[in-house]
Write an enzyme that holds these catalytic residues in place. Structure first.
Site, short mmCIF file in Angstrom:
data_model
loop_
_atom_site.label_atom_id
_atom_site.label_comp_id
_atom_site.label_asym_id
_atom_site.label_seq_id
_atom_site.Cartn_x
_atom_site.Cartn_y
_atom_site.Cartn_z
N ASP A 194 7.46 49.49 31.32
CA ASP A 194 8.46 48.63 31.97
C ASP A 194 8.42 48.81 33.49
O ASP A 194 8.44 47.83 34.25
CB ASP A 194 9.87 48.87 31.40
N ASP A 242 -1.98 43.15 26.97
CA ASP A 242 -1.96 41.69 26.85
C ASP A 242 -0.90 41.10 27.79
O ASP A 242 -1.16 40.16 28.55
CB ASP A 242 -1.65 41.34 25.39
N ASP A 278 -1.29 38.94 31.59
CA ASP A 278 -0.80 37.60 31.92
C ASP A 278 0.10 37.63 33.15
O ASP A 278 0.13 36.67 33.94
CB ASP A 278 -0.07 36.97 30.72
N TYR A 326 -1.48 44.92 17.12
CA TYR A 326 -2.19 43.72 16.67
C TYR A 326 -3.09 43.99 15.45
O TYR A 326 -4.03 43.25 15.21
CB TYR A 326 -3.02 43.13 17.81
N LYS A 335 4.67 54.09 26.79
CA LYS A 335 6.12 54.23 26.63
C LYS A 335 6.34 55.46 25.75
O LYS A 335 6.94 55.40 24.67
CB LYS A 335 6.69 52.95 25.99
MG MG Z 1 -2.80 36.80 25.94
#
Ligand code: MG
Ligand code: NAI
Length: 327
Positions: free
Chosen positions: A199, A222, A226, A122, A168
């Site tokens: 994963d 992130d 969720d 990001y 990862k």
């Molecule tokens: Mg989010």
């Protein structure tokens, strides 16, 4: 006397903030603390009027306050939250996903995600052409070390023993560095080093949850967060903190929910739980625990909005939490 910057934002932001303020006032009153709360504007509406989504006085207001509480901003979220995170060095994104007694949450779900908040995928660096696009992913030793130390320290302070570093590293160079740094810190912080590929961690989060706390890089954190939200009754119940060494900004994980904005049915619990996290960070542990207790009770009594199985309006939920604080 803590000074708190409040940012209602867009969509459901202002309705939630308006209902939440009296709860914070009642809480402060009950515990004999003087809160100096000040409202600041930011977001889409601000941008329309003033051609900037994050006016200088808002940025300065957050910087000069002890802590900030924001609800959500709309399409300009990246112009508001990313500069605040990066310029104020709020390098931790703390997301405790804990289930409250509501019908659509899995009982006993309690997984905290500690996500690196300033770099990774990001950083918004890259280039693109018609045919291809490249996003740079930056992982540094310094940022990996500070997020990892924070994660273990938080785990220690909050009785979380099963701490996993999620990455990862079999594929990504950045994750290799992240793993190297974290594995060398774990023992130093008094923890057995445990790790999992991202994963696999997603599957285990949905299946049997061997972890109390996950330390990870920006985008994996992130997404896993969720996923965790789904097990605690959705975004309306999920608080978070953007935390640095000196400053912190607390906000629900959800956005401005344009589909329900203006209807008065937005769930205020994620914002109230974020406020509880804020009080805890300000070292008002009792105040935080008291607010969480009242929210727990409100959930038990089904004093809740429709998204979590209740029939109340935003303002009625906040009024109920306020009443429960007084009992
Ligand atoms: Mg989010
Ligand atoms: P969203 O979180 O706003 O909504 C997703 C779904 O969850 C919707 O169906 C919504 O009604 C529901 N929901 C969210 N919060 C709720 C609440 N408190 N009570 C009841 N239901 C709730 O995510 P979406 O739709 O992807 O984004 C909408 C806007 O919010 C976008 O403009 C986005 O940029 C912004 N956003 C801002 C964030 C921030 O300020 N940190 C974070 C995420 C999105």
């Amino acid at each position: 006397m803590p000074r708190i910057a409040l940012i209602p934002g867009d969509g459901i932001g202002p309705e939630i903030m308006e209902a939440a303020i009296p709860v914070l006032e009642a809480l402060a009153d009950k515990h004999n603390i003087t809160l100096e709360m000040k409202l600041y504007e930011a977001g889409d509406e601000t941008k329309k009027r003033r051609s900037t989504a994050l006016p200088k006085e808002t940025f300065d207001g957050v910087r000069s306050s002890d802590a900030a509480l924001m609800v959500a901003v709309g399409e300009t979220a990246k112009d508001v939250i990313l500069p605040l995170r990066q310029k104020l060095n709020l390098y931790v994104n703390l997301r405790p996903a804990k289930s409250y007694p509501i019908p659509n949450a899995i009982k006993g779900f309690d997984v905290t995600i500690v996500r690196e908040n300033t770099e990774g995928l990001y950083v918004k660096a890259g280039w693109s052409s018609e045919e291809a696009a490249v996003d740079l992913r930056i992982i540094t030793r310094k940022s990996s070390e500070r997020i990892c130390r924070y994660g273990y320290k938080y785990a220690k302070e909050n009785g979380k023993r099963k701490v996993y570093v999620v990455h990862k590293a079999n594929v990504l160079l950045g994750c290799k560095l992240f793993r190297e740094v974290c594995s060398s810190i774990a023992e130093d912080e008094g923890f057995e080093y445990r790790e999992m590929y991202v994963d696999a961690a997603a599957m285990r989060l949905a299946m049997d949850r061997p972890f109390d706390l996950i330390i990870t890089t920006n985008m994996p954190g992130d997404i896993l967060a969720d996923l965790a939200a789904a097990y605690i009754g959705g975004l309306g119940m999920y608080p978070s903190g953007n935390i640095g060494n000196e400053k912190a900004l607390f906000e629900p994980v959800h956005g401005t929910a344009p589909d329900i904005a203006g209807k008065g049915i937005a769930n205020p619990m994620a914002t109230l739980l974020s406020a509880a996290m804020m009080f805890r960070w300000l070292n008002y542990e009792e105040v935080a625990a008291d607010l969480e207790r009242a929210i727990w009770k409100a959930c038990e009594l089904r004093y809740t909005t429709p998204d979590i199985g209740g029939g109340m309006k935003t303002s009625e939920v906040c009024a109920s939490v306020r009443d429960l604080l007084m009992k």
